[in-house]
Design a protein around this motif. Structure first.
Motif, PDB file in Angstrom:
ATOM      1  N   SER A 184       0.814  -1.204   0.000  1.00  0.00           N
ATOM      2  CA  SER A 184       0.000   0.000   0.000  1.00  0.00           C
ATOM      3  C   SER A 184       0.851   1.258   0.000  1.00  0.00           C
ATOM      4  N   ALA A 185       2.047   1.188   0.616  1.00  0.00           N
ATOM      5  CA  ALA A 185       2.908   2.363   0.660  1.00  0.00           C
ATOM      6  C   ALA A 185       3.497   2.675  -0.708  1.00  0.00           C
ATOM      7  N   ARG A 186       3.669   1.635  -1.554  1.00  0.00           N
ATOM      8  CA  ARG A 186       4.231   1.842  -2.882  1.00  0.00           C
ATOM      9  C   ARG A 186       3.162   1.958  -3.949  1.00  0.00           C
ATOM     10  N   GLN A 187       1.921   1.738  -3.587  1.00  0.00           N
ATOM     11  CA  GLN A 187       0.875   1.668  -4.585  1.00  0.00           C
ATOM     12  C   GLN A 187       0.766   2.965  -5.387  1.00  0.00           C
ATOM     13  N   ARG A 188       0.951   4.108  -4.722  1.00  0.00           N
ATOM     14  CA  ARG A 188       0.817   5.380  -5.416  1.00  0.00           C
ATOM     15  C   ARG A 188       1.885   5.559  -6.483  1.00  0.00           C
ATOM     16  N   LEU A 189       3.000   4.847  -6.367  1.00  0.00           N
ATOM     17  CA  LEU A 189       4.088   5.000  -7.320  1.00  0.00           C
ATOM     18  C   LEU A 189       3.969   4.045  -8.494  1.00  0.00           C
ATOM     19  N   SER A 190       3.012   3.148  -8.513  1.00  0.00           N
ATOM     20  CA  SER A 190       2.956   2.127  -9.551  1.00  0.00           C
ATOM     21  C   SER A 190       1.527   1.847  -9.981  1.00  0.00           C
ATOM     22  N   VAL A 191       0.724   2.876 -10.165  1.00  0.00           N
ATOM     23  CA  VAL A 191      -0.657   2.711 -10.570  1.00  0.00           C
ATOM     24  C   VAL A 191      -0.722   2.385 -12.055  1.00  0.00           C
ATOM     25  N   ARG A 192      -1.503   1.390 -12.422  1.00  0.00           N
ATOM     26  CA  ARG A 192      -1.755   1.049 -13.819  1.00  0.00           C
ATOM     27  C   ARG A 192      -3.113   1.594 -14.207  1.00  0.00           C
ATOM     28  N   ARG A 193      -3.138   2.416 -15.248  1.00  0.00           N
ATOM     29  CA  ARG A 193      -4.381   2.985 -15.765  1.00  0.00           C
ATOM     30  C   ARG A 193      -4.966   2.007 -16.770  1.00  0.00           C
TER      31      ARG A 193
ATOM     32  N   LEU B 273     -15.332  -5.182  -9.252  1.00  0.00           N
ATOM     33  CA  LEU B 273     -14.381  -5.859  -8.377  1.00  0.00           C
ATOM     34  C   LEU B 273     -13.102  -5.039  -8.203  1.00  0.00           C
ATOM     35  N   LEU B 274     -12.601  -4.432  -9.260  1.00  0.00           N
ATOM     36  CA  LEU B 274     -11.394  -3.631  -9.128  1.00  0.00           C
ATOM     37  C   LEU B 274     -11.646  -2.387  -8.286  1.00  0.00           C
ATOM     38  N   GLY B 275     -12.865  -1.860  -8.361  1.00  0.00           N
ATOM     39  CA  GLY B 275     -13.180  -0.677  -7.578  1.00  0.00           C
ATOM     40  C   GLY B 275     -13.490  -0.959  -6.124  1.00  0.00           C
ATOM     41  N   SER B 276     -13.764  -2.234  -5.793  1.00  0.00           N
ATOM     42  CA  SER B 276     -14.151  -2.567  -4.421  1.00  0.00           C
ATOM     43  C   SER B 276     -12.963  -2.770  -3.496  1.00  0.00           C
ATOM     44  N   ARG B 277     -11.746  -2.883  -4.062  1.00  0.00           N
ATOM     45  CA  ARG B 277     -10.557  -3.118  -3.242  1.00  0.00           C
ATOM     46  C   ARG B 277      -9.493  -2.084  -3.588  1.00  0.00           C
ATOM     47  N   THR B 278      -8.613  -1.830  -2.634  1.00  0.00           N
ATOM     48  CA  THR B 278      -7.528  -0.875  -2.852  1.00  0.00           C
ATOM     49  C   THR B 278      -6.148  -1.510  -2.707  1.00  0.00           C
ATOM     50  N   ASP B 279      -6.087  -2.847  -2.542  1.00  0.00           N
ATOM     51  CA  ASP B 279      -4.800  -3.506  -2.350  1.00  0.00           C
ATOM     52  C   ASP B 279      -4.222  -4.009  -3.670  1.00  0.00           C
ATOM     53  N   HIS B 280      -4.429  -3.260  -4.745  1.00  0.00           N
ATOM     54  CA  HIS B 280      -3.886  -3.619  -6.051  1.00  0.00           C
ATOM     55  C   HIS B 280      -3.565  -2.324  -6.796  1.00  0.00           C
ATOM     56  N   PRO B 281      -2.779  -2.394  -7.869  1.00  0.00           N
ATOM     57  CA  PRO B 281      -2.347  -1.161  -8.542  1.00  0.00           C
ATOM     58  C   PRO B 281      -3.213  -0.747  -9.723  1.00  0.00           C
ATOM     59  N   TYR B 282      -4.366  -1.370  -9.936  1.00  0.00           N
ATOM     60  CA  TYR B 282      -5.138  -1.150 -11.148  1.00  0.00           C
ATOM     61  C   TYR B 282      -6.270  -0.148 -10.923  1.00  0.00           C
ATOM     62  N   THR B 283      -6.291   0.904 -11.734  1.00  0.00           N
ATOM     63  CA  THR B 283      -7.343   1.909 -11.694  1.00  0.00           C
ATOM     64  C   THR B 283      -8.023   1.952 -13.051  1.00  0.00           C
ATOM     65  N   VAL B 284      -9.317   1.667 -13.078  1.00  0.00           N
ATOM     66  CA  VAL B 284     -10.064   1.670 -14.334  1.00  0.00           C
ATOM     67  C   VAL B 284     -10.347   3.113 -14.734  1.00  0.00           C
ATOM     68  N   VAL B 285      -9.907   3.491 -15.927  1.00  0.00           N
ATOM     69  CA  VAL B 285     -10.123   4.856 -16.410  1.00  0.00           C
ATOM     70  C   VAL B 285     -11.169   4.919 -17.517  1.00  0.00           C
ATOM     71  N   ALA B 286     -11.431   3.793 -18.180  1.00  0.00           N
ATOM     72  CA  ALA B 286     -12.412   3.787 -19.266  1.00  0.00           C
ATOM     73  C   ALA B 286     -12.714   2.341 -19.636  1.00  0.00           C
ATOM     74  N   ALA B 287     -13.717   2.171 -20.489  1.00  0.00           N
ATOM     75  CA  ALA B 287     -14.101   0.839 -20.949  1.00  0.00           C
ATOM     76  C   ALA B 287     -14.545   0.913 -22.397  1.00  0.00           C
ATOM     77  N   VAL B 288     -14.252  -0.144 -23.146  1.00  0.00           N
ATOM     78  CA  VAL B 288     -14.712  -0.287 -24.528  1.00  0.00           C
ATOM     79  C   VAL B 288     -15.581  -1.540 -24.584  1.00  0.00           C
TER      80      VAL B 288
END
Length: 515
Positions: free
Chosen positions: A174-183, A199-214
């Motif tokens: 969690s301390a490094r998560q801000r430095l390695s976010v995947r959009r 599911l990705l939005g329900s947890r914060t213990d991963h580096p994946y942030t959804v920015v859009a969808a096709v």
């Protein structure tokens, strides 16, 4: 064919019958330099100016770890060998340090791994034992006179530094998560996209942030996510350019593809080719939910991609090590915390009538009942008043929880918020009824209402702490609690336990969900 929409713009590609995207050609493409640039841009390599906080910075950590392991083994080994009067102590120590880093690198310990898939403490021990074997062979071949016992002592600090370096790199994610976010740009049919976004939005213990969808097709999305474009229900030549355009428009650096009926094998292959040629990394969402990455091993046979799933740990070295850690940890905890336990017991006795300790029958591993101990936080006759409060239950499952339970005493509320009322359960851990980490032990009446899925929570020993405590405790819904417990039951490891115990300290300090 697909189409791309620019953010903050009302322009989009033409739409055909029933909202289906119409084939786009050069002649019917909107004559806008902005759109033309968008359509051409994804076909060539591109460099995006990203904020420092969103870049995936994984390169700075392995060199620090390698340096720490080199020095952590080399310097103590040199000191021990020199103190033992060994000749060429500096040369032997340097060779051992290089061999240590070589073994670690050869076994992939410095490779960038996704969160949840670290090599683990036991892997470090295995690497260290392999190092001893390598050095033993080298000693035999060179005829070196280093004493074996002295060599083992000299190498031991290297193991400890290796474990510490692994922990510094892997555990505080969690301390490094801000430095390695995947959009992330999610690609797939509407139902699959909604599931991934949820599911990705329900947890914060991963580096994946959804920015859009096709999405594939014209079905609307019920989740709140930007939709820069859509893929046609049938395969089209511009599938890849549509996804690349959406990624370029929203500065995404990863495409997460959700397979489905409308994304056939051949269509996925063509899409992968196009995304790779366009320089966009991609991941494929598997249906194997709830399985840790460390339990999955890919393989290939007859042109098929196979995923071998290892069984959950039930026996073997890790189970034995967990039992040792439980007993030793509980004994040390009781010894160190003895003054605090006496003070809490006295406060409970002075705060209300009744004993300091409360015992209760709980169901343990394999549904075996045992007596669980904890500090009393309620009035003495609390169980007799429970029936009157059933209608006020705030939990949606068989557990009974009230945020403002009138049966809780003043000192009890403080103990619950700080989780200090659980400390006597160290006795249960010492006796083997419980573990330091595991699902919470349920009451017999709760277990009587379990279905087959929920009964799997009892496949391991219940724990003093666990995923439930570091993820919100009583603020979680019943299904969220069960899902977390089942993930632990199937994927636990000693390394996972160590990480959860470290995260428990922060959760206890925060006090969120404790009532």
């Amino acid at each position: 064919m697909g189409h791309v929409e620019l953010p903050d713009s009302d322009r989009s590609g033409p739409v055909g019958l029933a909202g289906a995207p119409r084939p786009r050609s050069v002649s019917n493409r909107p004559r806008s330099k902005e759109l033309d640039d968008l359509w051409r841009a994804p076909t060539v390599g591109r460099e995006r100016s990203e904020p420092a906080a969103t870049k995936c910075r994984t390169g700075r950590f392995p060199p620090a770890v390698i340096g720490a392991e080199l020095l952590g083994l080399g310097i103590p080994a040199w000191l021990v060998l020199r103190a033992g009067g060994q000749s060429r102590a500096a040369f032997a120590a340097a060779a051992a340090a290089l061999a240590w880093s070589g073994v670690r690198a050869a076994r992939g310990r410095y490779a960038d791994r996704p969160p949840g898939g670290p090599p683990g403490v036991l892997s470090a021990i295995g690497d260290w034992l392999l190092l001893i074997g390598v050095l033993a062979v080298a000693r035999t071949m060179t005829g070196d006179s280093v004493d074996p016992a002295t060599a083992v002592v000299a190498l031991l600090p290297g193991l400890l530094v290796g474990v510490a370096a692994w922990g510094a790199l892997r555990l505080p994610w969690s301390a490094r998560q801000r430095l390695s976010v995947r959009r992330v740009l999610v690609v797939g049919e509407a139902t699959g996209v909604e599931r991934a976004v949820r599911l990705l939005g329900s947890r914060t213990d991963h580096p994946y942030t959804v920015v859009a969808a096709v999405p594939v097709g014209t079905a609307p999305l019920r989740c709140e996510v930007q939709v820069p474009g859509r893929l046609a229900p049938a395969p089209a030549d511009d599938d890849a350019s549509t996804v690349l355009g959406g990624a370029f428009a929203h500065d995404a650096d990863l495409a997460l593809v959700v397979p489905g009926p409308q994304l056939s094998e051949e269509r996925l292959r063509q899409l992968f080719w196009g995304l790779h040629d366009g320089g966009l990394p991609l991941s494929v969402l598997s249906e194997l939910s709830g399985i840790a990455a460390g339990r999955i091993r890919p393989a290939a046979a007859a042109g098929l991609t196979l995923l071998h799933v290892a069984p959950p740990l039930r026996r073997g070295p890790q189970a034995a090590l967990k039992a040792v850690v439980d007993r030793v940890g509980a004994a040390l905890g009781l010894l160190v915390l003895a003054p605090l336990l006496l003070l809490i017991g006295a406060a409970v006795r002075l705060g209300s009538d009744g004993p300091a300790l409360h015992r209760q029958i709980r169901q343990g591993q394999h549904n075996r009942p045992f007596t669980m101990w904890k500090f009393r936080t309620m009035v003495v006759d609390a169980e007799h008043h429970k029936e009157q409060l059933i209608t006020a239950n705030e939990n949606d499952g068989p557990m009974f929880k009230m945020r403002h339970d009138p049966r809780v005493t003043g000192i009890g509320r403080l103990l619950r918020r700080s989780s200090l009322d659980e400390l006597p359960q160290l006795i249960n851990v010492l006796r083997g009824d419980m573990s330091l980490v595991g699902p919470r032990p349920p009451l017999p009446e709760e277990v009587s209402r379990y279905d087959e899925r929920e009964l799997r929570r009892l496949a391991v020993r219940p724990g003093l702490t666990g995923l439930w405590q570091v993820s919100g405790r009583s603020d979680l819904s019943w299904q969220e609690t069960v899902s977390l417990d089942l993930w632990y039951v199937d994927n636990w490891s000693v390394a996972t336990d160590m990480g959860l115990m470290a995260r428990t300290l922060r959760a206890v300090t925060d006090g969120r969900g404790a009532y």
